[in-house]
Write a protein that holds these residues in place. Structure first.
Motif, PDB file in Angstrom:
ATOM      1  N   ARG A   1       1.076  -1.479   0.415  1.00 21.88           N
ATOM      2  CA  ARG A   1      -0.310   0.160   0.084  1.00 21.88           C
ATOM      3  C   ARG A   1       1.032   0.878  -0.274  1.00 21.88           C
ATOM      4  O   ARG A   1      -0.005   2.256   0.787  1.00 21.88           O
ATOM      5  CB  ARG A   1      -0.939   0.026   1.626  1.00 21.88           C
ATOM      6  CG  ARG A   1      -1.766  -0.869   1.109  1.00 21.88           C
ATOM      7  CD  ARG A   1      -2.732  -0.861   2.134  1.00 21.88           C
ATOM      8  NE  ARG A   1      -3.565  -2.178   2.093  1.00 21.88           N
ATOM      9  CZ  ARG A   1      -3.461  -2.815   2.945  1.00 21.88           C
ATOM     10  NH1 ARG A   1      -2.860  -3.567   3.658  1.00 21.88           N
ATOM     11  NH2 ARG A   1      -5.002  -3.555   3.108  1.00 21.88           N
ATOM     12  N   THR A   2       1.910   1.311  -0.887  1.00 21.95           N
ATOM     13  CA  THR A   2       3.314   2.204  -0.681  1.00 21.95           C
ATOM     14  C   THR A   2       3.019   2.364  -2.309  1.00 21.95           C
ATOM     15  O   THR A   2       2.717   1.959  -2.613  1.00 21.95           O
ATOM     16  CB  THR A   2       4.001   2.114  -0.061  1.00 21.95           C
ATOM     17  OG1 THR A   2       4.604   1.272  -0.904  1.00 21.95           O
ATOM     18  CG2 THR A   2       3.927   2.291   1.023  1.00 21.95           C
ATOM     19  N   PRO A   3       3.567   4.277  -2.656  1.00 27.65           N
ATOM     20  CA  PRO A   3       3.694   3.834  -4.297  1.00 27.65           C
ATOM     21  C   PRO A   3       4.661   3.023  -5.046  1.00 27.65           C
ATOM     22  O   PRO A   3       4.594   2.465  -5.833  1.00 27.65           O
ATOM     23  CB  PRO A   3       3.753   5.881  -4.276  1.00 27.65           C
ATOM     24  CG  PRO A   3       3.661   5.861  -3.516  1.00 27.65           C
ATOM     25  CD  PRO A   3       3.530   5.221  -1.760  1.00 27.65           C
ATOM     26  N   GLY A   4       6.180   2.518  -3.953  1.00 26.15           N
ATOM     27  CA  GLY A   4       6.680   1.325  -4.153  1.00 26.15           C
ATOM     28  C   GLY A   4       5.923  -0.042  -4.435  1.00 26.15           C
ATOM     29  O   GLY A   4       7.012  -0.522  -5.173  1.00 26.15           O
ATOM     30  N   GLU A   5       5.182  -0.095  -4.714  1.00 24.59           N
ATOM     31  CA  GLU A   5       4.711  -1.183  -4.466  1.00 24.59           C
ATOM     32  C   GLU A   5       3.939  -2.048  -5.496  1.00 24.59           C
ATOM     33  O   GLU A   5       5.086  -2.914  -6.703  1.00 24.59           O
ATOM     34  CB  GLU A   5       3.269  -1.551  -3.956  1.00 24.59           C
ATOM     35  CG  GLU A   5       2.564  -3.178  -3.768  1.00 24.59           C
ATOM     36  CD  GLU A   5       1.423  -3.566  -2.865  1.00 24.59           C
ATOM     37  OE1 GLU A   5       1.177  -4.979  -3.174  1.00 24.59           O
ATOM     38  OE2 GLU A   5       1.164  -2.670  -3.035  1.00 24.59           O
ATOM     39  N   PRO A   6       3.897  -0.884  -6.587  1.00 25.81           N
ATOM     40  CA  PRO A   6       3.100  -1.658  -8.071  1.00 25.81           C
ATOM     41  C   PRO A   6       4.638  -1.312  -8.980  1.00 25.81           C
ATOM     42  O   PRO A   6       4.565  -1.932  -9.826  1.00 25.81           O
ATOM     43  CB  PRO A   6       2.922  -0.217  -8.107  1.00 25.81           C
ATOM     44  CG  PRO A   6       1.667   1.051  -7.216  1.00 25.81           C
ATOM     45  CD  PRO A   6       3.169   0.171  -6.448  1.00 25.81           C
TER      46      PRO A   6
END
Length: 335
Positions: free
Chosen positions: A126-131
């Motif tokens: 659930r952070t921008p780094g996951e995608p």
């Protein structure tokens, strides 16, 4: 109960190998083409052809050929290679260690890389780094090993010639190996220059084989970790003040590793099969490269020996995976 289970598995392994032997023996003899015709000169006499056919036992009926071959295999005689004119078992003993070293190193790289990315993806939930992690992993998963091999040749072998393009060791390196396990022997004997040369030749084929497997490990392990992270014991540990990294590594990982080991073992068998194309691209002297030459030359004894070796490897790997799954699962271990 353990002894009975082991006996059952050994019996199934023997039946499986027998089935593999029957299938490959029949298929090789019903496909068009005559292996003897590839060995003789155009002007050979019918007597010479008949003598050569008798030498390799191809003049008898199919059931008789199979029984003779099976009896020889049981005592360790895989016959003589038609194209190389050498004992098949000796050829396999020379080439198999190279493939095993390549596959095992690729597995280790895949496990370390895939496990690290899975843990990173879990921490970035659930952070921008996951995608970003999921996109890169999806790319590695979508590209097959032979495409990675070609890409690595173009980038690291041609555009930026960092690593050797072919072979297992630099021909200019003068060293006598006591065993066919070059990487292990050079490391154990502390010949680090030789070890570095052997390792450099393995970098590109190892990456080509390891990246797709690492992507599979990442996907499966990440899903298992995310499922474990919502369990009650994780929430209790979080309330005690554990950090996220410690929660993942110490609590969630040991419960998520079982399904990952099972799938990794299955995929490892496909990785060994993938060495056939990858070894060919890098001219790596393993059994995969030799298998292609055997098929091109329709070398029946060598193909039969190679298929049996691959079948035995798959069976052994599956047995080891089952043992690891039981070792990491207390319920199976005590059941």
């Amino acid at each position: 109960m353990i002894a009975v289970s082991i006996l059952k598995r050994l019996l199934m392994a023997a039946i499986t190998l027998f089935g593999v032997a029957v299938i490959v023996f029949v298929l090789l003899r019903v496909v068009p083409g005559d292996p003897i015709a590839m060995m003789i000169s155009p002007g050979a006499s019918p007597e010479s052809i008949a003598a050569l056919r008798a030498q390799y036992g191809l003049d008898a009926s199919l059931p008789v050929q199979f029984l003779v071959w099976l009896k020889a295999v049981v005592v360790g005689d895989f016959g003589t290679s038609i194209s190389l004119r050498r004992n098949v078992l000796e050829l396999l003993a020379e080439r198999l260690p190279a493939t095993l070293e390549l596959a095992i190193v690729a597995l280790l790289v895949a496990v370390v890389l895939g496990g690290a990315v899975a843990v990173l993806g879990t921490l970035l939930r659930r952070t921008p780094g996951e995608p970003v992690v999921d996109t890169v992993n999806g790319l590695c998963l979508a590209v097959p090993d032979f495409v990675w091999a070609l890409a690595l040749v173009l980038v690291l072998g041609v555009a930026f010639p960092v690593f050797p393009l072919s072979g297992r060791i630099n021909p200019g390196v003068q060293v006598d190996f006591a065993t066919p396990f070059y990487l292990i022997e050079s490391l154990v004997t502390l010949r680090f220059k030789v070890f570095a040369d052997v390792a450099a030749h393995m970098v590109m084929p190892v990456l080509a084989l390891g990246l797709p497997l690492a992507a599979i490990i990442t996907r499966v392990l990440k899903e298992a970790l995310l499922e474990a992270m919502v369990q009650d014991y994780i929430l209790l540990a979080r309330l005690k003040g554990m950090s996220s990294l410690r929660l993942v590594l110490q609590e969630a990982l040991r419960n998520a590793i079982g399904p990952t080991i099972a799938l990794t073992g299955v995929q490892f068998t496909f990785l060994i099969g993938g060495t056939v194309i990858v070894e060919r691209i890098f001219a790596y002297p393993g059994i995969g490269n030799m298998a292609i030459d055997a098929v091109i030359n329709r070398d029946l004894p060598l193909i039969q020996g190679l298929v049996l070796v691959f079948g035995a490897l798959f069976i052994v790997i599956n047995l080891l995976v089952d043992m690891l799954v039981v070792a990491f699962n207390p319920r199976l271990r005590h059941g």
